[in-house]
Design an enzyme around this catalytic site. Structure first.
Site, mmCIF file in Angstrom:
data_model
loop_
_atom_site.group_PDB
_atom_site.id
_atom_site.type_symbol
_atom_site.label_atom_id
_atom_site.label_comp_id
_atom_site.label_asym_id
_atom_site.label_seq_id
_atom_site.Cartn_x
_atom_site.Cartn_y
_atom_site.Cartn_z
ATOM 1 C CG ASN A 196 -6.621 -0.946 0.431
ATOM 2 O OD1 ASN A 196 -5.886 -0.466 -0.432
ATOM 3 N ND2 ASN A 196 -6.163 -1.436 1.562
ATOM 4 C CB CYS A 202 -0.963 -0.009 1.179
ATOM 5 S SG CYS A 202 -2.112 -1.373 1.059
ATOM 6 C CG HIS A 209 -3.306 3.364 1.771
ATOM 7 N ND1 HIS A 209 -3.648 2.937 0.507
ATOM 8 C CD2 HIS A 209 -3.403 2.276 2.574
ATOM 9 C CE1 HIS A 209 -3.945 1.649 0.558
ATOM 10 N NE2 HIS A 209 -3.805 1.229 1.798
HETATM 11 O O1 UT7 Z 1 -4.026 -1.350 3.206
HETATM 12 C C1 UT7 Z 1 -3.193 -2.304 3.768
HETATM 13 C C2 UT7 Z 1 -3.225 -2.288 5.230
HETATM 14 N N1 UT7 Z 1 -4.435 -2.839 5.710
HETATM 15 C C3 UT7 Z 1 -5.158 -2.166 6.604
HETATM 16 O O2 UT7 Z 1 -4.828 -1.070 6.963
HETATM 17 C C4 UT7 Z 1 -6.350 -2.877 7.189
HETATM 18 C C5 UT7 Z 1 -6.390 -2.663 8.667
HETATM 19 N N2 UT7 Z 1 -7.463 -3.398 9.327
HETATM 20 C C6 UT7 Z 1 -8.767 -3.040 9.194
HETATM 21 O O3 UT7 Z 1 -9.090 -2.137 8.444
HETATM 22 C C7 UT7 Z 1 -9.778 -3.729 10.066
HETATM 23 O O4 UT7 Z 1 -9.104 -4.513 11.021
HETATM 24 C C8 UT7 Z 1 -10.767 -4.629 9.289
HETATM 25 C C9 UT7 Z 1 -11.706 -3.776 8.480
HETATM 26 C C10 UT7 Z 1 -10.012 -5.601 8.392
HETATM 27 C C11 UT7 Z 1 -11.612 -5.448 10.284
HETATM 28 O O5 UT7 Z 1 -12.269 -4.568 11.187
HETATM 29 P P1 UT7 Z 1 -12.186 -4.791 12.761
HETATM 30 O O6 UT7 Z 1 -12.996 -3.750 13.379
HETATM 31 O O7 UT7 Z 1 -10.729 -4.857 13.147
HETATM 32 O O8 UT7 Z 1 -12.888 -6.178 12.932
HETATM 33 P P2 UT7 Z 1 -12.315 -7.528 13.570
HETATM 34 O O9 UT7 Z 1 -11.365 -8.180 12.631
HETATM 35 O O10 UT7 Z 1 -11.866 -7.279 14.962
HETATM 36 O O11 UT7 Z 1 -13.623 -8.388 13.609
HETATM 37 C C12 UT7 Z 1 -14.731 -8.064 14.486
HETATM 38 C C13 UT7 Z 1 -15.841 -9.070 14.293
HETATM 39 C C14 UT7 Z 1 -15.373 -10.509 14.345
HETATM 40 O O12 UT7 Z 1 -16.379 -11.282 14.954
HETATM 41 P P3 UT7 Z 1 -16.279 -11.697 16.511
HETATM 42 O O13 UT7 Z 1 -15.006 -12.466 16.640
HETATM 43 O O14 UT7 Z 1 -16.261 -10.401 17.267
HETATM 44 O O15 UT7 Z 1 -17.509 -12.505 16.707
HETATM 45 C C15 UT7 Z 1 -15.261 -10.891 12.913
HETATM 46 O O16 UT7 Z 1 -15.411 -12.279 12.690
HETATM 47 O O17 UT7 Z 1 -16.422 -8.899 12.999
HETATM 48 C C16 UT7 Z 1 -16.379 -10.117 12.295
HETATM 49 N N3 UT7 Z 1 -16.190 -9.840 10.866
HETATM 50 C C17 UT7 Z 1 -17.198 -9.512 10.042
HETATM 51 N N4 UT7 Z 1 -18.528 -9.409 10.247
HETATM 52 C C18 UT7 Z 1 -19.298 -9.050 9.198
HETATM 53 C C19 UT7 Z 1 -15.037 -9.808 10.176
HETATM 54 N N5 UT7 Z 1 -15.280 -9.477 8.902
HETATM 55 C C20 UT7 Z 1 -16.622 -9.295 8.802
HETATM 56 C C21 UT7 Z 1 -17.477 -8.939 7.734
HETATM 57 N N6 UT7 Z 1 -18.796 -8.830 7.986
HETATM 58 N N7 UT7 Z 1 -17.004 -8.696 6.491
#
Ligand code: UT7
Length: 332
Positions: free
Chosen positions: A287, A117, A257
């Site tokens: 992204n 990125c 970004h």
């Molecule tokens: O550009 C390159 C660099 N990359 C980044 O900068 C990405 C950085 N990370 C992020 O943007 C975020 O971490 C994400 C958008 C990928 C995920 O968001 P989050 O708020 O960190 O969610 P999480 O991974 O902590 O997941 C929270 C919950 C989980 O369920 P439980 O364990 O709390 O029951 C996930 O299983 O949300 C669940 N989950 C989803 N639910 C609905 C994960 N993906 C999804 C989804 N839809 N697509």
């Protein structure tokens, strides 16, 4: 006249494919919801390059041809082409070679640059060196990715985030004090464990097992990446502002970004900028990895004024991160 020769961006163009993949359609593909995606990322839809024989170069050629037309120059005037990407057409030859051939840049040499990125910022800084040294007069820097080629559309944690798109800028010498003024680039390979593609390189070449194991897709531990991204992107953006003696009021635009709206907000907040001075189009494109920053510049180009101070900043796989301070060179 300034005695220092800087590399100024003198044109910008972009390309996104027509096909729109909305949150609503993703709801029918994986267990997710428009509300979750919007709240956690800010993304509403992304573009996908569909069809056979459609690699990154298809988008890059569109962007570069548009760039040349806008600037009114011929392809044979290009000295160097750098393509920042993690999704080249092939491992080799470089996509830069393919693009040079397709646009008719017969006098150019080129290479691909992979910094995920942060790829566009790495490439912009690299391209600027060739202008500043006097070695070249016209350098094209492309940033783009066909992320859909390495995304598992059964994995809801990654398929909601990424999209396809590509942008390009032209760098030319400037002696009036405009252009790429400063850059801070960083890398930390220990972050590899949180964001990578397992197979397809020399470490784990493609095999039946690697394909069956879905090891050619993006692997991301989102929460861990998020923590590093928020801290480092904000820190490096603040650092470049401070070391150039700028105050919040001097920054016309933050060009971040587009990985997650929450990371963008944290960076803007750290810099003391309100929303009106932050370029955000994540809702439309998601992204696009190396494509996000040039696509923002392309969209905002009509609003940019000569002398505007821009801070471009990114964080991505590697880990890689950085910020570039640009004094915009044209517009009224
Ligand atoms: O550009 C390159 C660099 N990359 C980044 O900068 C990405 C950085 N990370 C992020 O943007 C975020 O971490 C994400 C958008 C990928 C995920 O968001 P989050 O708020 O960190 O969610 P999480 O991974 O902590 O997941 C929270 C919950 C989980 O369920 P439980 O364990 O709390 O029951 C996930 O299983 O949300 C669940 N989950 C989803 N639910 C609905 C994960 N993906 C999804 C989804 N839809 N697509």
């Amino acid at each position: 006249m300034s005695s220092r020769t800087t590399a100024a961006i003198t044109a910008v163009h972009g390309y996104v494919p027509d096909f729109v993949l909305s949150n609503q359609v993703l709801e029918s593909m994986v267990e997710t919801s428009d509300a979750w995606i919007t709240e956690r990322t800010g993304i509403k839809e992304r573009r996908i390059l569909r069809g056979k024989g459609q690699g990154l170069s298809v988008m890059a050629v569109e962007a570069v041809n548009g760039l040349l037309k806008k600037r009114g120059i011929g392809p044979e005037e290009i000295d160097l082409m750098i393509v920042a990407t993690v999704t080249p057409d092939r491992v080799f030859p470089a996509t830069a070679n393919i693009v040079c051939d397709a646009v008719g840049a017969k006098n150019a040499w080129g290479f691909d640059l992979g910094a995920a990125c942060s790829g566009f910022l790495y490439a912009l800084t690299t391209g600027a060196q060739f202008i500043e040294s006097g070695r070249h007069r016209k350098v094209v820097v492309v940033g783009g990715d066909k992320m859909s080629s390495i995304i598992d559309y059964n994995d809801r944690t990654t398929c909601i985030i990424f999209g396809d798109g590509c942008g390009a800028v032209l760098l030319e010498p400037n002696n009036e004090g405009f252009g790429i003024m400063d850059s801070i680039l960083r890398a930390d390979g220990s972050g590899c464990q949180y964001l990578h593609q397992k197979a397809g390189g020399s470490l784990e070449p493609a095999s039946l097992r690697s394909v069956e194991g879905k090891r050619h897709y993006v692997y991301q531990e989102g929460k861990a990446v998020f923590k590093f991204a928020v801290t480092n992107m904000a820190d490096v953006s603040a650092e470049i502002v401070e070391r150039n003696g700028l105050k919040a009021g001097d920054v016309a635009w933050l060009v971040p970004h587009q990985a997650n709206k929450r990371i963008i907000d944290a960076t803007a907040q750290r810099m003391g900028l309100d929303d009106s001075r932050v370029m955000v189009n994540i809702q439309k494109y998601g992204n696009t990895t190396s494509g996000t920053i040039p696509l923002c510049l392309w969209e905002w180009e009509p609003r940019l004024k000569k002398g505007d101070n821009l801070v471009l900043s990114a964080f991505g796989g590697g880990f890689t991160w950085g910020a570039v301070y640009v004094k915009w060179a044209y517009g009224s």
